[in-house]
Design an enzyme around this catalytic site. Structure first.
Site, short mmCIF file in Angstrom:
data_model
loop_
_atom_site.label_atom_id
_atom_site.label_comp_id
_atom_site.label_asym_id
_atom_site.label_seq_id
_atom_site.Cartn_x
_atom_site.Cartn_y
_atom_site.Cartn_z
N ASP A 52 -30.71 14.44 -22.79
CA ASP A 52 -30.59 13.49 -23.90
C ASP A 52 -29.98 12.18 -23.41
O ASP A 52 -30.44 11.09 -23.78
CB ASP A 52 -29.72 14.12 -25.00
CG ASP A 52 -29.46 13.16 -26.14
OD1 ASP A 52 -30.43 12.73 -26.79
OD2 ASP A 52 -28.29 12.82 -26.38
N GLU A 124 -35.96 17.66 -23.71
CA GLU A 124 -34.77 16.98 -23.21
C GLU A 124 -34.16 17.78 -22.05
O GLU A 124 -33.72 17.19 -21.05
CB GLU A 124 -33.74 16.81 -24.33
CG GLU A 124 -34.16 15.77 -25.35
CD GLU A 124 -33.12 15.56 -26.44
OE1 GLU A 124 -33.01 14.43 -26.94
OE2 GLU A 124 -32.41 16.53 -26.79
#
Length: 232
Positions: A52, A124
């Site tokens: 992320d 992610e």
């Protein structure tokens, strides 16, 4: 999870892992870890946290370089819109990521393989794994490759439009009436799919489906909005 799946995924990513364990960890859901009495850190959650951050930096840098006259607020919104769950899910679907994730049996039964958030999180984690397996520049190459069409054509904006509101604004000028009808529901209570039909003065103008009634209405409005010039 077979090595055939992993090799196919690497092909789609245009990246070959040096440490295959990182790839496996990126594709290991916490439910699989729990059911197999593994350590909690062996799931993909820590890689998701790292990915992320890496993704945010890469996309943020892209907009900073390519939009030199945009101020901080605009850049932040563009970045947030580009890495939201729906965009990540769409890209993960192109990679067939959901088919490669290791789930616990209970999670599979509850529809985990079809859940948008799960595939988005795995993407992610995958980015975090690539970063650790190589370096920032290589992770950047992969991210820009995966997101290229969204960024260059501003397609990410399509995932952030409130089509119901836009459609209502357009229809109000014509004096016609919109009506959303829920036509059916499918699946168990914990994994339902809703189907909506949208009528404009009793004429069917759009159909949509989604995991919530609101999502199915948005999809119906989106379909209707695209053809609205022909019927209003």
């Amino acid at each position: 999870m077979s090595f055939t799946n992993l090799e196919l995924l690497e092909k789609k990513l245009n990246y070959k892992f040096k440490d295959i364990k990182l790839l496996k960890k990126a594709l290991t859901h916490s439910s699989y870890v729990n059911e197999n009495n593994m350590k909690s850190y062996e799931s993909n959650e820590r890689l998701e946290y790292l990915g992320d951050a890496v993704l945010g930096l890469i996309i943020g840098e892209y907009f900073y370089i390519n939009y030199p006259k945009y101020l901080e607020g605009s850049l932040s919104k563009m970045r947030a819109d580009s890495v939201n769950e729906k965009v990540l899910f769409f890209i993960s679907k192109n990679l067939n990521l959901g088919d490669s994730i290791r789930f616990g049996k209970g999670e599979i039964k509850n529809g985990g393989r079809m859940r948008e958030s799960t595939s988005a999180d795995a993407l992610e984690a995958l980015i975090g794994a690539i970063y650790l397996d190589s370096n920032f520049n290589e992770a950047k190459r992969i991210v820009l490759y995966l997101f290229q069409e969204f960024l260059e054509k501003d397609r990410y904006k399509l995932f952030n439009i409130d089509f119901k509101t836009k459609l209502q604004e357009k229809v109000q000028k014509s004096g016609k009436k919109l009506e959303y009808k829920l036509v059916r529901e499918e699946g168990p209570d914990n994994n339902k799919t809703f189907y909506t039909e949208l009528f404009l003065d009793e004429v069917l103008v759009g159909k949509g489906k989604g995991k919530t009634k609101k999502e199915s209405q948005q999809e119906a409005a989106k379909e209707a909005f695209k053809g609205m010039d022909k019927i209003v």
